[in-house]
Design a protein around this motif. Structure first.
Motif, mmCIF file in Angstrom:
data_model
loop_
_atom_site.group_PDB
_atom_site.id
_atom_site.type_symbol
_atom_site.label_atom_id
_atom_site.label_comp_id
_atom_site.label_asym_id
_atom_site.label_seq_id
_atom_site.Cartn_x
_atom_site.Cartn_y
_atom_site.Cartn_z
ATOM 1 N N SER A 84 0.673 -1.300 0.072
ATOM 2 C CA SER A 84 -0.010 -0.104 0.011
ATOM 3 C C SER A 84 0.892 1.148 -0.171
ATOM 4 C CB SER A 84 -0.938 -0.008 1.274
ATOM 5 O OG SER A 84 -1.843 -1.073 1.246
ATOM 6 N N LEU A 85 1.996 1.206 -0.738
ATOM 7 C CA LEU A 85 2.791 2.346 -0.884
ATOM 8 C C LEU A 85 2.491 3.159 -2.383
ATOM 9 C CD1 LEU A 85 6.125 0.864 0.567
ATOM 10 C CD2 LEU A 85 4.802 2.606 1.481
ATOM 11 N N ILE A 343 0.722 -4.802 7.705
ATOM 12 C CA ILE A 343 0.877 -5.991 6.882
ATOM 13 C C ILE A 343 0.013 -7.165 7.467
ATOM 14 C CG2 ILE A 343 3.068 -7.571 6.974
ATOM 15 C CD1 ILE A 343 4.873 -5.235 6.803
ATOM 16 N N GLY A 344 0.043 -7.229 8.688
ATOM 17 C CA GLY A 344 -0.797 -8.271 9.319
ATOM 18 C C GLY A 344 -2.212 -8.365 8.706
ATOM 19 N N LYS A 345 -2.949 -7.290 8.396
ATOM 20 C CA LYS A 345 -4.275 -7.378 7.517
ATOM 21 C C LYS A 345 -4.167 -7.786 6.239
ATOM 22 C CE LYS A 345 -8.495 -5.496 6.716
ATOM 23 N NZ LYS A 345 -8.786 -6.235 5.337
ATOM 24 N N THR A 346 -2.946 -7.376 5.626
ATOM 25 C CA THR A 346 -2.666 -7.653 4.358
ATOM 26 C C THR A 346 -2.433 -9.154 4.028
ATOM 27 O OG1 THR A 346 -1.767 -5.457 3.847
ATOM 28 C CG2 THR A 346 -1.322 -7.153 2.135
ATOM 29 N N SER A 378 -7.671 1.156 -6.336
ATOM 30 C CA SER A 378 -7.122 2.069 -5.478
ATOM 31 C C SER A 378 -6.400 1.129 -4.239
ATOM 32 C CB SER A 378 -8.386 2.647 -4.479
ATOM 33 O OG SER A 378 -8.283 2.651 -3.189
ATOM 34 N N LEU A 379 -5.422 1.929 -3.641
ATOM 35 C CA LEU A 379 -4.688 0.940 -2.648
ATOM 36 C C LEU A 379 -5.386 0.553 -1.476
ATOM 37 C CD1 LEU A 379 -1.082 2.802 -2.521
ATOM 38 C CD2 LEU A 379 -1.802 0.871 -3.766
ATOM 39 N N SER A 380 -6.572 0.846 -1.681
ATOM 40 C CA SER A 380 -7.669 0.514 -0.415
ATOM 41 C C SER A 380 -8.608 -0.811 -0.637
ATOM 42 C CB SER A 380 -8.361 1.487 0.374
ATOM 43 O OG SER A 380 -9.047 2.004 -0.745
ATOM 44 N N MET A 399 -5.932 5.736 -1.188
ATOM 45 C CA MET A 399 -6.036 5.503 0.330
ATOM 46 C C MET A 399 -5.445 4.344 0.839
ATOM 47 S SD MET A 399 -8.421 8.130 0.586
ATOM 48 C CE MET A 399 -9.089 7.730 2.362
ATOM 49 N N VAL A 400 -4.724 4.813 1.865
ATOM 50 C CA VAL A 400 -4.135 3.366 2.683
ATOM 51 C C VAL A 400 -5.225 2.825 3.737
ATOM 52 C CG1 VAL A 400 -2.079 2.736 4.241
ATOM 53 C CG2 VAL A 400 -2.185 4.933 2.888
ATOM 54 N N GLN A 401 -4.977 1.441 3.526
ATOM 55 C CA GLN A 401 -5.942 0.746 4.591
ATOM 56 C C GLN A 401 -5.676 0.918 5.887
ATOM 57 O OE1 GLN A 401 -6.590 -3.518 3.505
ATOM 58 N NE2 GLN A 401 -5.161 -3.158 1.793
#
Ligand code: NAD
Length: 401
Positions: A84-85, A343-346, A378-380, A399-401
């Protein structure tokens, strides 16, 4: 040396014979002092500048170096997208021995070569290059990150600079927790785990410390006696096995934190673990080893996802320094660490997607990355590629998660 650098951009005709060629945006061959040759590859910049490290090693010839730079630059596009960068993928290599052939003139020329790409490539350290090389490069281009914290004091990003290894370890730690949750569905927790760690270097030892603090039983190995002595001192009660024995340890999790290609025909048949989750790059020797692990009911957390803490760390440093901030990040160490926690959620999203679609975890990770950088999602976006952003928000904002 003078200001000019001599370079040539390789064309599709030059590159199409390489399997690793994937319509890379730019592949620049650079002539460096003392007859050395370097290559910079920018794979894809749909999400932002291509960030990836500078590797120096004695490749057998230019073809081997081109193959590596193409493969690594492409890998960075996937890693940065999944992390998500707002970054694309790039990489640089120099053919040469980093111990005997590296000098300030070579770094000056590399700095000028990076500068010649006008920000489409951002360099950082990798094997064969270090913090001091990034400092040397920074005299000739702004497009460099991974600098020592004190270098940033004047631009106030000091707390974001420095060694990314502990941050990589932290990302692995969050990824491991998610993998446990996915595998055991809440019936077992981190403190019940026995983890076999291969390599107690910069990342491995920091990961061991985090696991140990949370009650995990550890078995470790390393080829360095010094590294093992340090591990014993830091960790206290830890079982040490020889490098060959680590694959057959009767543990719950195997965490490769040393080198690549450790998951292969020989080692996979020895494994007794349920989960593989560690920091090493390119753990699978071949793409089909992902399937081999799944046939043995071993859950593999894709390496480039779980080890992305380091690139998040140097990414934040670069954003802060350059002012490039399309996602409105907050530039505190706390905000960066919270991104790493993501990273945990990803990892959860990827493991869920793989289970739902009946595909390997590596394939699921690639799908999410491709959705983002190829289709401009989107990155989200969530694991299924469904956009989770508020439809009323600004259309171009990522957006970032
Ligand atoms: P490091 O060099 O500090 O540590 C590697 C350790 O592995 C060393 O202690 C080394 O002696 C040991 N080792 C080497 N060969 C071994 C073998 N055959 N068996 C057992 N141990 C062996 O490197 P690091 O920075 O800790 O990185 C570890 C891995 O994680 C590498 O693959 C690296 O590419 C990857 N990685 C690191 C970062 C980071 O932030 N440092 C980020 C992403 C990925």
């Amino acid at each position: 040396m003078g200001e000019d650098i001599i370079f040539q951009d390789l064309t599709e005709d030059n590159l199409s014979r390489f399997n690793a060629y994937d319509d890379h945006e730019t592949v620049r061959r650079v002539e460096l002092p003392n007859g050395l040759i370097g290559f910079i590859a920018v794979h894809n910049t749909n999400l932002g500048p291509g960030l990836g490290g500078l590797r120096m090693r004695p490749y057998a010839d230019e073809d081997e170096a081109i193959r590596d730079v193409l493969r690594l630059a492409r890998g960075m596009t996937y890693k940065n997208a999944v992390a998500s960068l707002p970054l694309g993928g790039g990489k640089a290599v120099i053919i040469g021995n980093h111990r005997t052939q590296k000098n300030p003139d070579v770094m000056e020329a590399m700095g000028r070569a990076v500068e010649s790409l006008e920000g489409s490539y951002v360099t950082a350290e990798d094997s064969g290059s270090g913090e001091e090389d990034m400092v040397a490069i920074s005299l000739f281009t702004e497009h460099v990150t991974g600098l020592p914290p004190m270098r940033g004091e004047d631009v106030n990003y000091g707390e974001l600079g420095g060694n990314p290894s502990p941050v990589t370890a932290l990302g692995c730690y969050h990824g491991i927790k998610s993998a446990i949750e996915h595998r055991y569905k809440g019936e077992r927790s981190l403190s019940d785990m026995h983890v076999a760690v291969q390599g107690v270097g910069a990342v491995g030892i920091a990961l061991c410390e985090l696991l140990k603090q949370n009650g995990v039983k550890l078995t470790v190995t390393d080829i360095s006696q010094e590294g093992l002595a340090h591990a014993k001192e830091v960790l206290g009660d830890v079982t040490i096995v020889s490098p060959d024995e680590i694959y057959a340890v009767d543990a719950d999790i195997f965490a490769p934190c040393a080198m690549g290609a450790v998951l292969n025909d020989d080692t996979i048949s020895q494994l007794k673990v349920d989960i593989i989750a560690g920091a090493a790059n390119n753990q699978l020797m071949d793409a089909h080893h992902d399937q081999m692990l799944s046939d043995r009911d071993i859950l593999y957390v894709p390496d480039y996802v779980i080890n992305s803490g380091g690139v998040i760390c140097v990414g934040y440093e670069y954003f802060r320094k350059s002012g490039y901030n399309p996602m409105d990040f907050t530039f505190t160490r706390e905000a960066m660490l919270s991104h790493v926690e993501g990273i945990g959620k990803t990892v959860s999203d990827i493991l869920d997607l793989a289970a739902e679609k009946g595909v390997n975890t590596g394939e699921a990770a690639d799908k999410i990355a491709e959705k983002r950088f190829l289709e401009g999602a989107s990155l989200s976006t969530d694991a299924n590629g469904e956009d989770q952003t508020n439809p009323d928000s600004e259309p171009d904002r990522i957006m970032v998660q």
